[in-house]
Design a protein around this motif. Structure first.
Motif, PDB file in Angstrom:
ATOM      1  N   LEU B 269     -15.861  -9.506  12.263  1.00 56.44           N
ATOM      2  CA  LEU B 269     -14.897 -10.591  12.315  1.00 56.44           C
ATOM      3  C   LEU B 269     -14.296 -10.685  13.714  1.00 56.44           C
ATOM      4  O   LEU B 269     -14.051  -9.681  14.368  1.00 56.44           O
ATOM      5  CB  LEU B 269     -13.780 -10.341  11.306  1.00 56.44           C
ATOM      6  CG  LEU B 269     -14.195 -10.482   9.852  1.00 56.44           C
ATOM      7  CD1 LEU B 269     -13.064 -10.083   8.951  1.00 56.44           C
ATOM      8  CD2 LEU B 269     -14.624 -11.912   9.579  1.00 56.44           C
ATOM      9  N   GLU B 271     -11.386 -11.505  14.606  1.00 55.77           N
ATOM     10  CA  GLU B 271     -10.022 -10.962  14.685  1.00 55.77           C
ATOM     11  C   GLU B 271      -9.974  -9.510  15.107  1.00 55.77           C
ATOM     12  O   GLU B 271      -9.010  -9.067  15.708  1.00 55.77           O
ATOM     13  CB  GLU B 271      -9.358 -11.039  13.305  1.00 55.77           C
ATOM     14  CG  GLU B 271      -8.879 -12.396  12.930  1.00 55.77           C
ATOM     15  CD  GLU B 271      -8.366 -12.359  11.502  1.00 55.77           C
ATOM     16  OE1 GLU B 271      -7.308 -11.752  11.277  1.00 55.77           O
ATOM     17  OE2 GLU B 271      -9.042 -12.922  10.637  1.00 55.77           O
ATOM     18  N   THR B 272     -11.042  -8.774  14.732  1.00 60.04           N
ATOM     19  CA  THR B 272     -10.973  -7.347  14.982  1.00 60.04           C
ATOM     20  C   THR B 272     -10.892  -7.048  16.469  1.00 60.04           C
ATOM     21  O   THR B 272     -10.397  -6.015  16.871  1.00 60.04           O
ATOM     22  CB  THR B 272     -12.201  -6.630  14.416  1.00 60.04           C
ATOM     23  OG1 THR B 272     -13.347  -7.169  15.042  1.00 60.04           O
ATOM     24  CG2 THR B 272     -12.292  -6.809  12.938  1.00 60.04           C
ATOM     25  N   LYS B 315      -6.884  -6.174  11.271  1.00 58.21           N
ATOM     26  CA  LYS B 315      -7.124  -7.086  10.152  1.00 58.21           C
ATOM     27  C   LYS B 315      -8.605  -7.442  10.102  1.00 58.21           C
ATOM     28  O   LYS B 315      -9.193  -7.825  11.111  1.00 58.21           O
ATOM     29  CB  LYS B 315      -6.279  -8.339  10.336  1.00 58.21           C
ATOM     30  CG  LYS B 315      -6.398  -9.321   9.198  1.00 58.21           C
ATOM     31  CD  LYS B 315      -5.070  -9.440   8.461  1.00 58.21           C
ATOM     32  CE  LYS B 315      -5.205 -10.319   7.245  1.00 58.21           C
ATOM     33  NZ  LYS B 315      -5.393  -9.555   6.015  1.00 58.21           N
ATOM     34  N   GLY B 316      -9.214  -7.298   8.943  1.00 59.93           N
ATOM     35  CA  GLY B 316     -10.619  -7.666   8.777  1.00 59.93           C
ATOM     36  C   GLY B 316     -11.603  -6.644   9.290  1.00 59.93           C
ATOM     37  O   GLY B 316     -12.808  -6.847   9.207  1.00 59.93           O
ATOM     38  N   ASN B 476     -16.294  -8.844   2.812  1.00 57.10           N
ATOM     39  CA  ASN B 476     -15.385  -8.543   3.915  1.00 57.10           C
ATOM     40  C   ASN B 476     -15.209  -9.778   4.803  1.00 57.10           C
ATOM     41  O   ASN B 476     -14.112 -10.128   5.212  1.00 57.10           O
ATOM     42  CB  ASN B 476     -15.957  -7.361   4.703  1.00 57.10           C
ATOM     43  CG  ASN B 476     -15.381  -7.238   6.089  1.00 57.10           C
ATOM     44  OD1 ASN B 476     -16.056  -7.504   7.074  1.00 57.10           O
ATOM     45  ND2 ASN B 476     -14.121  -6.834   6.170  1.00 57.10           N
ATOM     46  N   ARG B 477     -16.324 -10.455   5.039  1.00 61.29           N
ATOM     47  CA  ARG B 477     -16.251 -11.640   5.898  1.00 61.29           C
ATOM     48  C   ARG B 477     -15.567 -12.798   5.161  1.00 61.29           C
ATOM     49  O   ARG B 477     -14.729 -13.477   5.711  1.00 61.29           O
ATOM     50  CB  ARG B 477     -17.664 -12.062   6.299  1.00 61.29           C
ATOM     51  CG  ARG B 477     -17.713 -12.583   7.707  1.00 61.29           C
ATOM     52  CD  ARG B 477     -19.131 -12.843   8.162  1.00 61.29           C
ATOM     53  NE  ARG B 477     -20.092 -11.972   7.492  1.00 61.29           N
ATOM     54  CZ  ARG B 477     -21.401 -12.224   7.486  1.00 61.29           C
ATOM     55  NH1 ARG B 477     -21.877 -13.299   8.058  1.00 61.29           N
ATOM     56  NH2 ARG B 477     -22.222 -11.404   6.881  1.00 61.29           N
ATOM     57  N   ARG B 480     -11.746 -11.844   4.541  1.00 57.44           N
ATOM     58  CA  ARG B 480     -11.029 -11.246   5.670  1.00 57.44           C
ATOM     59  C   ARG B 480     -10.244 -10.022   5.233  1.00 57.44           C
ATOM     60  O   ARG B 480      -9.066  -9.866   5.541  1.00 57.44           O
ATOM     61  CB  ARG B 480     -10.076 -12.260   6.315  1.00 57.44           C
ATOM     62  CG  ARG B 480     -10.792 -13.495   6.735  1.00 57.44           C
ATOM     63  CD  ARG B 480      -9.963 -14.454   7.524  1.00 57.44           C
ATOM     64  NE  ARG B 480     -10.862 -15.342   8.228  1.00 57.44           N
ATOM     65  CZ  ARG B 480     -11.329 -15.113   9.423  1.00 57.44           C
ATOM     66  NH1 ARG B 480     -10.946 -14.061  10.089  1.00 57.44           N
ATOM     67  NH2 ARG B 480     -12.169 -15.946   9.987  1.00 57.44           N
ATOM     68  N   SER B 482      -9.552  -6.081   5.163  1.00 57.26           N
ATOM     69  CA  SER B 482      -9.780  -4.858   5.931  1.00 57.26           C
ATOM     70  C   SER B 482     -10.355  -3.811   5.000  1.00 57.26           C
ATOM     71  O   SER B 482     -10.070  -3.820   3.812  1.00 57.26           O
ATOM     72  CB  SER B 482      -8.476  -4.332   6.518  1.00 57.26           C
ATOM     73  OG  SER B 482      -7.860  -5.341   7.259  1.00 57.26           O
TER      74      SER B 482
END
Lengths: 287, 543
Positions: B269, B271-272, B315-316, B476-477, B480, B482
């Motif tokens: 992701l 965001e990570t 997050k994610g 997970n995708r 989102r 974690s």
């Protein structure tokens, strides 16, 4: 409504499976007939339970007295019918008392663990140690004789073993991952006990219950002998059997018919119990 | 002339629900001093094949329908039980999977080693004792004299397996059957045991049948490999051939399912990268009280399972947690979902201080962090249908009307790729992989922000494992979410984790991006772990 909503599938499936089990259904039918006969006794009994015919004395089965008469000339069929009211009531009610207290006590004790468990189980130990006969005599001295006391006395003793058995089972189940999963979900404790722990100890509870009922029916005759239960001319299966034993050689039918009635009840109970246990365990399903 | 010649072996199980053809026409030859590897997933008939040679199958329900197994001029399948008994443990020895349960806990190791020697070889007590001690020394157990008087529980898992091997070899058998002897062991121990087996087999010239579900291990140790599926041999050949030029599609699927590659591209992701901390684990210490050794020992001893571990999770992100048994990885996971209490330190998820919550507050927050357990056979209530199980989880977030509830249940099923007709069934009616899908759906139902997965695929067959890993990555995708993913299997971690943390004896030894850890491990323990995997398994590139 809440009940129907919260545990739908298991009970519905269990009933479906039970209804396919011929022996269990036969047991259920016999028990239903017995209970109906017991309830209807005052209207269907051929004689009054106190009607004596001393001149007649003990006679073997005949057209007038289908199952014969006892030494006082009382109709045995009538006695067994009236006896079933006492015996079935004691059997089912006292067991229900023992079942309720025992299962609750055992589940809470086993699930809580730690100090709560220790205190609860030591209480059980202390009650176990109390001599039963002295306990009964004490009760009689304080409260006098009545039927309600009979249920209490029997229930007060029988729940101890049930509590121990249930606690042992719960201890094992508490460590299962599905219980941890329920905790992680944040379900309230009462719900975890009711939905996840209890259904998984039902098998043992049912088996022990079917063993307790006959025990209790016979215990009643012992208590009646001590003077706590019922007194002649009232009758119960336990009393009839113990009189029957005394006169076994001269009047064998006085032992045979009450004993056969009790055996029939026990067989039915066991078939129903086994059927229930299998029906409530999805893994035992053959379909 | 081969040592053991098995021809057209058929073993059927006669059950209430019909006949199961566990082994259906298997033939093979075993040469002296060579190793035959049998690979297959659970239910492929690999163990049944070997057990039938030794008469170890329960009959009924098992029945040997046809076939022959010529060993030393006799047909093992036809000889009476009494004759077979003189072969078993004497000329044909077997090592079982679980060293914990195949040793008698009430007998010393010495007594268990000496017994078969005296019975099978008619040795005197003294000669048998000497032979047993020599065997222990050979499998690398120091001070055999003292160890002979120990009971099985005084040994570690690896040591117990060494004892089992010593037991197998003490009678100098012609054939050694090893049924997944390293499955229950840690990777570094596994590497040692495999090395030991190889060395001993060479020096004694024993023929071996090595059974495993792990193609990598079999390819590493065997000369010849049989690949079994549903009781039938689908492919056979020299090990290099099977591994590098698999012919049968099933073999290819087995090889492709071994998770060893890096995380699929595009599955991380965005965001990570930001590094926003979603979960902070600070200086966490967890310890258990240990029973004191004597009654008068008033000092309470403690065993520290997790010792000062700090980790962060964005997050994610998917954080892999690796370690051997006793490393504290499961304890840490259980502490994060508050099944275990902390002794020191803090765990914070976004604004919530997880480690300080208690009572009703804790119960109200629990849906935010969910767990997937290792054993899908134990983590589902056997008396609840899938429908009830998912409904309960969904209603944890508030009562719903029937229609809405049903729609959400169906959506969940679709997420984990199960079918609506599965709803009425109970857990025991599903395979391991399907059960793990149910467990995942149950956790998803609570819409957690954090998912802790404790070895979620280690109880599964390798092809099923690959499907579940793919599913977890997709979820997970999609949500989102974690994730903290715990495994002892480095291949699995490499496939799924963005970052990896290595635990050793309760301490964090290394933490960093997964590819960095795998390509340039810094800590000596991490290096040892990685090299253990490479030596025991034939992986690509290693010839």
């Amino acid at each position: 409504m809440d009940n129907a909503r919260s545990s739908p599938s298991l009970w519905k499936d269990a009933w479906r499976r039970l209804s396919r089990n011929r022996l269990a259904m036969l047991g259920l039918c016999v028990l239903t007939v017995m209970v109906s006969l017991a309830l209807l006794t005052p209207w269907i009994a051929p004689y009054s339970y106190s009607a004596q015919d001393l001149d007649l004395g003990a006679t073997p089965p005949s057209g007038a007295h289908w199952l014969g008469t006892d030494a006082f000339g009382r109709d045995l069929l009538t006695l067994i019918l009236y006896g079933s009211r006492v015996s079935l009531a004691v059997g089912f009610l006292a067991t229900a008392v023992a079942l309720t207290i025992g299962v609750l006590w055992g589940t809470v004790s086993g699930y809580a663990g730690g100090r709560t468990d220790a205190v609860m189980m030591r209480t059980v130990d202390i009650l176990y140690a109390l001599p039963f006969t002295i306990f009964i005599i004490l009760l009689m001295v304080i409260f006098g004789r009545n039927m309600f006391l009979l249920f209490m006395a029997i229930g007060a003793v029988e729940w101890l073993t049930m509590a121990r058995i249930v606690r042992g089972q719960v201890l094992g189940i508490r460590r299962q991952e599905y219980i941890e999963a329920a905790i992680v979900m944040g379900l309230p404790r009462s719900r975890i006990m009711y939905r996840h722990v209890l259904p998984n100890v039902l098998g043992v509870i049912i088996i022990y219950t079917t063993l307790t009922i006959p025990n209790v029916i016979l215990l009643e005759s012992f208590l009646s002998f001590l003077g706590l239960g019922i007194q002649p001319p009232q009758s119960s299966w336990g009393l009839l059997i113990s009189y029957g034993v005394e006169t076994m050689e001269e009047y064998p039918w006085l032992l045979f018919f009450p004993a056969a009635t009790l055996s029939l009840t026990l067989f039915s109970l066991n078939f129903l119990g086994d059927g229930l246990r299998d029906a409530l365990d999805p893994r035992a399903a053959t379909d | 002339m081969s040592l053991l010649h098995v021809e057209d072996l058929r073993v059927h199980f006669h059950t209430r629900n019909g006949i199961v053809k566990a082994v259906d026409g298997v033939s093979f030859d075993l040469e002296k001093g060579k190793t035959l590897g049998i690979v297959g997933e659970s239910g492929s008939g690999k163990s049944v094949t070997c057990y039938s040679l030794l008469g170890l199958l329960p009959t009924p329900p098992a029945r040997i329908e046809s076939g022959s197994a010529l060993f030393d001029g006799v047909d093992l399948l036809k000889v009476p039980e009494a004759t077979l008994r003189t072969y078993r443990g004497n000329r044909i020895a077997i090592i079982f999977q679980d060293p914990m349960t195949s040793l008698n806990p009430f007998m010393t190791i010495g007594a268990q080693l000496i017994e078969p020697l005296r019975i099978h070889m008619g040795m005197s007590r003294r000669a048998a004792t000497d032979r047993a001690m020599a065997a222990l020394r050979e499998v690398g157990i120091t001070e055999p004299q003292r160890r002979m008087c120990c009971y099985p529980h005084e040994f570690s898992g690896g040591m117990r397996q060494r004892v089992m091997i010593a037991m197998g070899l003490a009678t100098e058998p012609d054939i050694l059957i090893a049924d997944e002897p390293t499955t229950a062991l840690d990777v570094t121990i596994e590497a040692q045991i495999l090395e030991l087996i190889r060395k001993l087999q060479e020096s004694h010239g024993i023929a071996m049948i090595y059974i495993s579900h792990d193609l990598g291990i079999v390819a590493g140790i065997a000369d010849h490999v049989l690949v079994m599926q549903n009781g039938v041999v689908v492919e056979r050949g020299a090990k290099a051939e099977i591994f590098h030029r698999p012919q049968h599609p099933y073999t290819r699927k087995l090889i492709d399912s071994i998770p060893r590659s890096a995380k699929p591209a595009g599955s991380t992701l965005a965001e990570t990268q930001g590094g926003s901390d979603f979960l902070r684990i600070e200086e966490v210490r967890i310890s258990y009280p240990v029973a004191s050794e004597s009654l008068f020992d008033l000092h309470q001893r403690e065993y520290t399972a997790v010792d000062g571990v700090s980790l962060q999770l964005a997050k994610g992100e998917i954080l892999g947690l690796v370690g051997e048994s006793g490393s504290g990885k499961s304890t840490l996971a259980r502490a994060i979902v508050r099944l275990v209490d902390l002794k020191a330190g803090r765990i914070r998820m976004e604004e919530i201080l997880l480690s300080e919550l208690s009572g009703q507050q804790l119960n109200d927050t629990r849906p935010e962090f969910q767990m997937i357990f290792q054993d899908p056979y134990a983590s589902l209530n056997p008396r609840m249908t899938v429908q009830d199980c998912l409904a309960e989880a969904l209603e944890r977030r508030g009562r719903k009307d029937r229609k809405e509830l049903q729609a959400e249940i169906l959506a969940l099923l679709a997420d984990v790729e199960l079918l609506p007709e599965h709803l009425r069934k109970y857990p025991h009616e599903f395979s391991g992989g399907q059960r793990q899908r149910i467990a995942i759906a149950r956790a998803l139902a609570l819409k957690p922000k954090l998912m802790v997965a404790d070895e979620p695929v280690s109880a599964l067959d390798v092809t099923v494992q690959a499907q579940i890993l793919k599913l977890l990555l997709e979820l997970n995708r999609k949500y989102r979410m974690s994730m903290i993913f715990i495994s002892h299997d480095l291949g699995v971690i490499r496939y799924i984790a963005d970052r990896t943390a290595v635990l050793y004896q309760g301490k964090l030894v290394e933490c960093g991006p997964t590819e960095r850890i795998f390509n340039h491990p810094e800590h000596p323990y991490t290096q040892k772990l990685l090299s253990a995997v490479r030596t025991s398994r034939l992986l690509e590139g290693a010839e």
